[in-house]
Write an enzyme that holds these catalytic residues in place. Structure first.
Site, PDB file in Angstrom:
ATOM      1  CG  HIS A   1      -4.457 -36.249  15.454  1.00  0.00           C
ATOM      2  ND1 HIS A   1      -4.710 -37.487  16.006  1.00  0.00           N
ATOM      3  CD2 HIS A   1      -5.441 -36.021  14.552  1.00  0.00           C
ATOM      4  CE1 HIS A   1      -5.786 -38.007  15.426  1.00  0.00           C
ATOM      5  NE2 HIS A   1      -6.252 -37.135  14.548  1.00  0.00           N
TER       6      HIS A   1
ATOM      7  CE  LYS B   1      -3.437   2.391   2.781  1.00  0.00           C
ATOM      8  NZ  LYS B   1      -4.420   2.341   3.862  1.00  0.00           N
TER       9      LYS B   1
ATOM     10  CD  GLU C   1      -2.018  -4.416  11.392  1.00  0.00           C
ATOM     11  OE1 GLU C   1      -2.610  -4.223  10.322  1.00  0.00           O
ATOM     12  OE2 GLU C   1      -0.816  -4.711  11.444  1.00  0.00           O
TER      13      GLU C   1
ATOM     14  CD  GLU D   1       9.147  -5.964   7.312  1.00  0.00           C
ATOM     15  OE1 GLU D   1       8.883  -4.851   6.784  1.00  0.00           O
ATOM     16  OE2 GLU D   1       8.871  -6.242   8.494  1.00  0.00           O
TER      17      GLU D   1
ATOM     18  N   GLY E   1      -4.840  -1.749   4.791  1.00  0.00           N
ATOM     19  CA  GLY E   1      -4.014  -2.861   4.321  1.00  0.00           C
ATOM     20  C   GLY E   1      -4.665  -4.221   4.539  1.00  0.00           C
ATOM     21  NE  ARG E   2      -6.556  -3.901  10.658  1.00  0.00           N
ATOM     22  CZ  ARG E   2      -5.940  -2.733  10.812  1.00  0.00           C
ATOM     23  NH1 ARG E   2      -4.793  -2.502  10.197  1.00  0.00           N
ATOM     24  NH2 ARG E   2      -6.459  -1.780  11.582  1.00  0.00           N
TER      25      ARG E   2
ATOM     26  CE  LYS F   1       5.576  -1.099  10.225  1.00  0.00           C
ATOM     27  NZ  LYS F   1       4.650  -0.402   9.339  1.00  0.00           N
TER      28      LYS F   1
HETATM   29  O1  F6P Z   1       3.082  -2.874   9.840  1.00  0.00           O
HETATM   30  C1  F6P Z   1       1.737  -3.111   9.683  1.00  0.00           C
HETATM   31  C2  F6P Z   1       1.269  -2.801   8.286  1.00  0.00           C
HETATM   32  O2  F6P Z   1       1.174  -1.442   8.104  1.00  0.00           O
HETATM   33  C3  F6P Z   1      -0.051  -3.480   7.998  1.00  0.00           C
HETATM   34  O3  F6P Z   1      -1.125  -2.771   8.470  1.00  0.00           O
HETATM   35  C4  F6P Z   1       0.002  -3.629   6.525  1.00  0.00           C
HETATM   36  O4  F6P Z   1      -0.931  -4.566   6.053  1.00  0.00           O
HETATM   37  C5  F6P Z   1       1.434  -4.068   6.337  1.00  0.00           C
HETATM   38  O5  F6P Z   1       2.151  -3.329   7.296  1.00  0.00           O
HETATM   39  C6  F6P Z   1       2.014  -3.873   4.967  1.00  0.00           C
HETATM   40  O6  F6P Z   1       1.964  -2.525   4.566  1.00  0.00           O
HETATM   41  P1  F6P Z   1       2.176  -2.118   3.063  1.00  0.00           P
HETATM   42  O7  F6P Z   1       1.081  -2.722   2.267  1.00  0.00           O
HETATM   43  O8  F6P Z   1       2.120  -0.625   3.059  1.00  0.00           O
HETATM   44  O9  F6P Z   1       3.518  -2.627   2.619  1.00  0.00           O
END
Ligand code: F6P
Length: 532
Positions: free
Chosen positions: A369, A194, A338, A200, A252-253, A498
């Site tokens: 199990h 987003k 979240e 990452e 995002g979620r 972060k």
């Molecule tokens: O760190 C949490 C977050 O902001 C989530 O809410 C989001 O889904 C995820 O990181 C990834 O964010 P982006 O889509 O901006 O890379």
């Protein structure tokens, strides 16, 4: 509101040690369930009785106004000053206004572009340097990974597009293992972010580009970006025609319904993807129109509130009896924790009750199990949410499905009924035990029972049903958030870690003097020493 919470607590206390089974009269099994469009939610195997339900429904009184504000595009995400309109991505009809502008023409245009692109990839008219795209790698994390990864696996029986892979972890093992043996010349890389700043995702995207550049002349041509930040995608070298944008009013979620769902569209095709959207839209329509007591998201939310905030059970297990829903618990962890894992209400005041529960789970029958021992005989009840389809997708293996369904129903029955000491003693006697040894062994075989569970039953795990279920859980989280007074659409709790990671990184590289707490400094020193 506090008085109402107190009345609910009193009601619960008044139930004393009445077992769930004692609540069953001739009608409970059908009275304490909600149905819509082929989906049934059974909450009869809980301690919610008619009185508790009435009080819980009073708690839900503020939901309707807030729900209407959300669908109308009002800025209900107050701490970020944003509207909350992921619902607009799954209902492409009509118009919704944000800041005086109808957002729907833009949504429809992006959906049409996604459809064209997915069709071209699937029919081979969009190809890589080495020909037809055989593999798609979605690079994203959190909502830019969990939604599409969960949905692609859930829809495996509809999968007729290129192979689809997901890379999320900054651990280099993730991308190394994924790309191993893959042909860069026939691979399409989707960078899903987003913000297009997530460390990452950007680290993995760069590694993927280097991997592709080693053998493909124009690697950028095999990259796609899904983001609200078109300019940042352009800086990364992805041409505008392969950037699929969305607006900041999609959290995002909550984003799998739009561009972030491109990997799903590529895997199952635009038609099945649209069925997924239709399922979500149908759940929204139900949520907007059904009376609260007959409203699936409302009753699912109230059951959750009953178990966590009223009964005090700290966790909630989601147990899909469907192997293809393997990633659903992980997806729900982000969606629920979240969204509602917050300690202050929208107005900044402390929450009057505890925030959302820990959500966890694994598919049945595997979990049986592994951890069901604790669910049946541990000292703390774990409310279980079973999810089951009446039919599988393997007609030749129908006997597997009957066994799967039998296990699901058996577990919820066992949790509720348990096994008494007398029954356990009779079992031991039948095995020839007697005296002290019989007593001792029998006690280990007692199941206390009276452990609550709910069952969500669908006809079959189709794209439509998946859309219904995902939207159901989203709206459940919304209802719980409104009742708790929480803003379910921000996530400030992820920021501090972060920020600190950026400061710890130079310490690990030896570029900074120890400036953290003593434990962190010492661990960093140890890591540097171990790395030589
Ligand atoms: O760190 C949490 C977050 O902001 C989530 O809410 C989001 O889904 C995820 O990181 C990834 O964010 P982006 O889509 O901006 O890379």
């Amino acid at each position: 509101m506090t008085a109402l919470w107190n009345r609910l607590q009193d009601h619960r206390k008044g139930q004393g040690s009445t077992p769930i089974e004692a609540l069953f009269d001739a009608n409970r099994a059908t009275d304490f369930r909600v149905q819509t469009d082929g989906l049934t939610f059974d909450y009869s195997k809980t301690m919610i009785d008619a009185g508790a339900r009435d009080l819980l429904l009073e708690l839900a009184a503020p939901v309707a106004a807030r729900r209407d504000a959300m669908f109308a595009g009002e800025k209900i995400n107050e701490t970020e000053g944003r509207a909350v309109l992921h619902t607009a991505l799954r209902n492409l009809e009509g118009s919704v206004t944000v800041d005086g502008q109808d957002v729907m023409p833009g949504v429809r245009e992006t959906h049409a572009r996604m459809t064209r692109f997915a069709s071209q990839v699937r029919d081979g008219s969009f190809a890589g340097q080495g020909g037809r795209i055989t593999d798609v790698v979605n690079i994203g994390i959190g909502g830019s990974d969990l939604g599409p990864a969960m949905a692609v696996l859930a829809m495996a029986s509809y999968h007729d597009g290129p192979r689809t892979h997901f890379v999320s972890n900054v651990d280099g093992a993730d991308i190394a293992d994924t790309l191993k043996g893959m042909d860069p010349a026939t691979t399409l890389v989707i960078v899903a972010s987003k913000t297009f700043t997530t460390i990452e995702t950007m680290t993995n995207a760069q590694t993927a580009r280097d991997w592709m550049a080693a053998s493909v002349t124009d690697p950028g041509a095999q990259f796609v970006a899904l983001s609200t930040a078109a300019a940042k995608a352009a800086d990364f070298g992805i041409a505008a025609e392969r950037v699929f944008g969305f607006e900041d009013w999609v959290g995002g979620r909550y984003s799998v319904w739009g561009p972030i769902g491109l990997s799903l569209m590529l895997a199952v095709g635009p038609e099945a993807f649209d069925q997924f959207l239709a399922g979500g839209a149908a759940m929204d329509a139900h949520f907007r129109t059904a009376a609260p007591a007959q409203n699936l998201p409302v009753m699912l939310a109230l059951t959750g509130i009953w178990h966590h905030q009223i009964c005090g059970y700290p966790t909630r297990a989601v147990l899909p009896y469907d192997n293809r829903l393997m990633r659903l618990p992980a997806y729900l962890q982000q969606l629920e924790m979240e969204s509602n894992g917050k300690r202050v209400a929208m107005d900044g005041s402390d929450l009057p009750v505890v925030s959302g529960p820990v959500v966890w789970g694994e598919p049945g029958t595997n979990g049986q199990h592994a951890f069901y021992q604790l669910i049946h005989q541990g000292t703390m009840p774990v409310p279980c949410e079973f999810i089951l389809a009446a039919r599988g997708h393997e007609p030749d293996l129908a006997h597997h499905h009957i066994l799967l369904a039998a296990n699901c129903l058996a577990q919820s029955e066992a949790l509720m009924r348990g096994r008494s000491l007398d029954e356990a003693r009779a079992l031991m006697e039948a095995k020839g035990l007697e005296g002290v040894e019989l007593d001792r062994q029998a006690r280990h075989r007692v199941f206390p029972g009276n452990r609550p569970s709910t069952t969500l039953l669908m006809e079959q795990l189709t794209p439509f049903a998946l859309g219904q279920i995902v939207a159901l859980y989203e709206q459940r989280v919304f209802v719980e958030g409104v009742i708790l007074g929480i803003n379910s659409f921000d996530q400030w709790g992820v920021e501090l870690g972060k920020e600190l990671a950026l400061k710890v990184e130079p310490l690990l590289k030896g570029q900074d003097a120890p400036c953290h707490d003593a434990s962190t400094n010492a661990l960093a020193a140890l890591i540097r020493q171990m790395r030589g």
